[in-house]
Design a protein around this motif. Structure first.
Motif, PDB file in Angstrom:
ATOM      1  N   SER A  21      -7.200  -0.030  -5.894  1.00  0.00           N
ATOM      2  CA  SER A  21      -6.994   0.759  -7.097  1.00  0.00           C
ATOM      3  C   SER A  21      -5.575   1.272  -7.195  1.00  0.00           C
ATOM      4  O   SER A  21      -5.201   1.893  -8.317  1.00  0.00           O
ATOM      5  CB  SER A  21      -8.145   1.967  -7.222  1.00  0.00           C
ATOM      6  N   SER A  22      -4.881   1.479  -6.162  1.00  0.00           N
ATOM      7  CA  SER A  22      -3.705   2.160  -6.022  1.00  0.00           C
ATOM      8  C   SER A  22      -2.697   1.507  -7.045  1.00  0.00           C
ATOM      9  O   SER A  22      -1.566   1.850  -7.330  1.00  0.00           O
ATOM     10  CB  SER A  22      -2.959   2.529  -4.935  1.00  0.00           C
ATOM     11  N   LEU A  23      -2.972  -0.074  -7.340  1.00  0.00           N
ATOM     12  CA  LEU A  23      -2.318  -0.671  -8.302  1.00  0.00           C
ATOM     13  C   LEU A  23      -1.879  -0.060  -9.377  1.00  0.00           C
ATOM     14  O   LEU A  23      -0.763  -0.252 -10.104  1.00  0.00           O
ATOM     15  CB  LEU A  23      -2.807  -2.066  -8.467  1.00  0.00           C
ATOM     16  N   ARG A  24      -2.849   0.477  -9.982  1.00  0.00           N
ATOM     17  CA  ARG A  24      -2.775   1.065 -11.282  1.00  0.00           C
ATOM     18  C   ARG A  24      -1.610   2.315 -11.165  1.00  0.00           C
ATOM     19  O   ARG A  24      -0.908   2.345 -12.394  1.00  0.00           O
ATOM     20  CB  ARG A  24      -3.980   2.098 -11.774  1.00  0.00           C
ATOM     21  N   GLU A  25      -1.225   2.778 -10.260  1.00  0.00           N
ATOM     22  CA  GLU A  25      -0.076   3.850 -10.056  1.00  0.00           C
ATOM     23  C   GLU A  25       1.140   3.289 -10.185  1.00  0.00           C
ATOM     24  O   GLU A  25       2.223   3.915 -10.826  1.00  0.00           O
ATOM     25  CB  GLU A  25      -0.268   4.761  -8.792  1.00  0.00           C
ATOM     26  N   ILE A  26       1.419   2.043  -9.980  1.00  0.00           N
ATOM     27  CA  ILE A  26       2.680   1.521  -9.915  1.00  0.00           C
ATOM     28  C   ILE A  26       2.872   0.591 -11.335  1.00  0.00           C
ATOM     29  O   ILE A  26       4.122  -0.065 -11.375  1.00  0.00           O
ATOM     30  CB  ILE A  26       2.952   0.611  -8.728  1.00  0.00           C
ATOM     31  N   ALA A  27       1.672   0.269 -11.870  1.00  0.00           N
ATOM     32  CA  ALA A  27       1.923  -0.434 -13.214  1.00  0.00           C
ATOM     33  C   ALA A  27       2.377   0.232 -14.254  1.00  0.00           C
ATOM     34  O   ALA A  27       2.203   1.561 -14.583  1.00  0.00           O
ATOM     35  CB  ALA A  27       0.546  -1.147 -13.424  1.00  0.00           C
ATOM     36  N   SER A  50       0.914  -1.116  -0.159  1.00  0.00           N
ATOM     37  CA  SER A  50      -0.095   0.252  -0.016  1.00  0.00           C
ATOM     38  C   SER A  50       0.894   1.130   0.156  1.00  0.00           C
ATOM     39  O   SER A  50       0.297   2.257  -0.291  1.00  0.00           O
ATOM     40  CB  SER A  50      -0.918   0.053   1.252  1.00  0.00           C
ATOM     41  N   LYS A  51       2.302   0.946   0.287  1.00  0.00           N
ATOM     42  CA  LYS A  51       3.064   2.287   0.229  1.00  0.00           C
ATOM     43  C   LYS A  51       3.872   2.725  -0.999  1.00  0.00           C
ATOM     44  O   LYS A  51       4.266   3.754  -1.213  1.00  0.00           O
ATOM     45  CB  LYS A  51       4.053   2.129   1.581  1.00  0.00           C
ATOM     46  N   LEU A  52       3.941   1.645  -1.869  1.00  0.00           N
ATOM     47  CA  LEU A  52       4.641   1.652  -3.060  1.00  0.00           C
ATOM     48  C   LEU A  52       3.866   2.863  -4.032  1.00  0.00           C
ATOM     49  O   LEU A  52       4.890   3.638  -4.427  1.00  0.00           O
ATOM     50  CB  LEU A  52       4.497   0.466  -3.883  1.00  0.00           C
ATOM     51  N   PRO A  53       2.748   3.216  -3.922  1.00  0.00           N
ATOM     52  CA  PRO A  53       2.556   4.499  -4.772  1.00  0.00           C
ATOM     53  C   PRO A  53       2.901   5.595  -4.327  1.00  0.00           C
ATOM     54  O   PRO A  53       2.633   6.531  -4.930  1.00  0.00           O
ATOM     55  CB  PRO A  53       0.830   4.093  -4.759  1.00  0.00           C
ATOM     56  N   LEU A  54       3.158   5.747  -3.362  1.00  0.00           N
ATOM     57  CA  LEU A  54       3.556   6.979  -2.555  1.00  0.00           C
ATOM     58  C   LEU A  54       4.930   7.323  -2.725  1.00  0.00           C
ATOM     59  O   LEU A  54       5.529   8.446  -2.399  1.00  0.00           O
ATOM     60  CB  LEU A  54       3.468   7.061  -1.029  1.00  0.00           C
ATOM     61  N   ASN A  89       8.037   7.929  -5.458  1.00  0.00           N
ATOM     62  CA  ASN A  89       8.264   8.233  -7.022  1.00  0.00           C
ATOM     63  C   ASN A  89       8.962   7.156  -7.534  1.00  0.00           C
ATOM     64  O   ASN A  89       8.576   6.680  -8.951  1.00  0.00           O
ATOM     65  CB  ASN A  89       9.088   9.484  -7.258  1.00  0.00           C
ATOM     66  N   LYS A  90       9.891   6.065  -7.186  1.00  0.00           N
ATOM     67  CA  LYS A  90      10.611   5.353  -7.807  1.00  0.00           C
ATOM     68  C   LYS A  90       9.798   4.209  -8.115  1.00  0.00           C
ATOM     69  O   LYS A  90      10.099   3.628  -9.067  1.00  0.00           O
ATOM     70  CB  LYS A  90      11.791   4.555  -6.699  1.00  0.00           C
ATOM     71  N   TYR A  91       8.749   3.838  -7.654  1.00  0.00           N
ATOM     72  CA  TYR A  91       7.939   2.857  -8.231  1.00  0.00           C
ATOM     73  C   TYR A  91       6.821   3.026  -9.002  1.00  0.00           C
ATOM     74  O   TYR A  91       5.748   2.491  -9.445  1.00  0.00           O
ATOM     75  CB  TYR A  91       7.347   2.240  -6.829  1.00  0.00           C
ATOM     76  N   ARG A  92       6.450   4.481  -9.286  1.00  0.00           N
ATOM     77  CA  ARG A  92       5.431   4.778 -10.102  1.00  0.00           C
ATOM     78  C   ARG A  92       5.669   4.363 -11.539  1.00  0.00           C
ATOM     79  O   ARG A  92       6.846   4.605 -12.018  1.00  0.00           O
ATOM     80  CB  ARG A  92       5.341   6.344 -10.098  1.00  0.00           C
TER      81      ARG A  92
END
Length: 473
Positions: free
Chosen positions: A410-416, A383-387, A389-392
């Protein structure tokens, strides 16, 4: 706990996956296989089957960074152990022997004494490596990176490895621990357990295209927890990597109990033993398979280790040239005859075992797999990955196990990445579930994926995994 409680057979700790190894970057998951700098996120994969299989499809110019999230430090520690065993230099341990040791540690509640010595040595080296990250925030092996874990999590890993290295002097009988789980799961059906085992095998696993899992091996595993016996020897030593601690409420107090809390129904054969590219291993005679899931597991794991050796080089021999082509290799070229020529069980038993003191000479003599890195993240990090920038928009493929689906949102979309694939393990091999529950789980997975910005692919090659692609913006 009542007999037949839902998913009690699968246990509370996921030690192996409930589906076969997949190349997470191939055409089954992507419209076109990506190349270049590749990033894969594994959420709850439990074992390294997907990592090893994905490496087989890499071109020499590709780099692969795998990010691993598990739901407990005990499972993460075992991931590290299995990867360490995979990287043992074939100059010090033949690939065939390494395959045997790997499968014993992977799927047996009890192992041979020689295998225990290898496990203890690996635990000591991993403990030393983790300790180094605590003092310098760096990792001693370029392939396995634990520096992103919190200090308390690395302390916990060290504690686990030291427990494996120096287990309790008078451990409880693993067979008794296993039998207690079987009794609890079957309840009043325990006295007719052989009939229950046969039903699960023929009416569930065999009906799910797992006919290669033989009755003799499956029943033995259900009875004792020993899935792989490839050498003549005594399988009587507890496999410490499959023991974990579970907290129970007892008369108002919280009591920690160390035991086996993993799968006792589906079997470890699912990861490497039910699919093969070598069709000779699937031949039948009188409607019976000539080879078993153990045979197929051995061939598949040996093929994966040969690929690692092709792509990798010894850390003490880094001047060795790397091959310039992909290490992708079909198991058609690794037949059962080759295995027998390499090291038949009756002959390899006489192979001199290396004493742990001698092994220390080669503590860092592991394969350095060119262009591959595995980083381990904290259990609560998804849940913290989208926060950060390196994982976006970083991950080309995101894999999630059936036991971790509840963490997706839904935050999955931000790291894909824009062309990302989402692969989710379904519940087909959770044998305690009814067909309606399995179907309902698949429907729920589809809902979660669509809410996260993914759409189902129309060309599904297997119903063991649901595959989705990211919707175009």
């Amino acid at each position: 706990m009542s007999a037949g409680r839902t998913v009690e057979g699968a246990g509370g700790v996921t030690w192996w996956g409930f589906g076969p190894a997949r190349d997470l970057l191939n055409s089954d998951t992507h419209r076109a296989r990506p190349h270049g700098e590749l990033n894969v996120l594994l959420v709850g994969s439990a074992d390294p089957r997907h990592i090893l299989k994905t490496i087989t499809g890499l071109m020499d110019t590709d780099t692969l960074h795998v990010w691993v999230i598990e739901n407990s430090m005990e499972v993460l520690a075992r991931q590290l152990l299995l990867l360490y065993l995979s990287l043992l230099n074939p100059e010090n341990m033949s690939r065939h022997k390494k395959t045997e040791v790997f499968l014993e540690v992977f799927g047996n509640s009890e192992i041979r004494k020689e295998t225990e010595e290898t496990l203890k040595h690996a635990a000591a080296q991993l403990s030393l490596s983790i300790t180094n990250t605590l003092s310098s925030d760096s990792h001693s092996h370029p392939w396995l990176d634990t520096s992103l874990l919190k200090f308390k999590e690395r302390d916990e890993l060290v504690r686990i490895f030291k427990l494996w290295e120096r287990p309790p002097s008078v451990p409880a009988s693993v067979r008794k621990v296993w039998d207690a789980r079987v009794r609890q799961h079957l309840g009043t059906r325990y006295d007719s357990r052989l009939g229950c085992f046969d039903w699960d095998l023929t009416m569930k696993l065999h009906q799910s295209d797992c006919g290669v899992i033989g009755k003799h091996q499956y029943v033995k595993w259900r009875e004792s927890g020993v899935a792989f016996e490839m050498r003549e020897g005594l399988y009587q030593t507890a496999n410490q990597s499959l023991l974990s601690t579970r907290v129970f409420n007892h008369r108002g107090d919280r009591v920690a109990v160390r035991g086996y809390w993993g799968d006792i129904v589906s079997s470890p054969y699912l990861s490497f033993g039910i699919e093969t590219e070598n069709k000779n291993l699937l031949k039948k005679q009188n409607n019976q398979h000539l080879k078993t899931a153990q045979d197929i597991s051995e061939v598949n794991v040996l093929a994966l280790f040969e690929c690692l050796s092709t792509r990798g080089s010894s850390l003490l021999n880094e001047d060795q040239p790397n091959p310039s082509s992909s290490c992708c290799q079909s198991t058609d070229s690794i037949t059962e005859e080759k295995i027998q020529k390499d090291a038949p069980a009756s002959q390899t038993h006489t192979e001199p075992e290396q004493h742990p003191a001698e092994q220390k000479t080669h503590a860092h003599d592991l394969l350095n797999v060119s262009g591959v890195k595995v980083s381990f993240l904290s259990p609560d990090s998804l849940s913290k990955l989208p926060l950060k920038n390196k994982y976006r928009s970083l991950f080309n493929t995101i894999f999630c196990s059936a036991s971790m689906v509840h963490q997706l949102d839904s935050s999955l979309r931000e790291i894909a990445a824009p062309d990302a694939a989402l692969v989710i393990e379904l519940a087909n091999f959770l044998l305690d579930l009814s067909k309606e529950q399995v179907s309902g789980f698949a429907d729920r997975v589809k809902e979660i994926a669509e809410e996260s910005g993914f759409t189902a692919t129309h060309d599904q090659s297997s119903d063991v995994y649901a595959i989705f692609t990211r919707k175009k913006d």
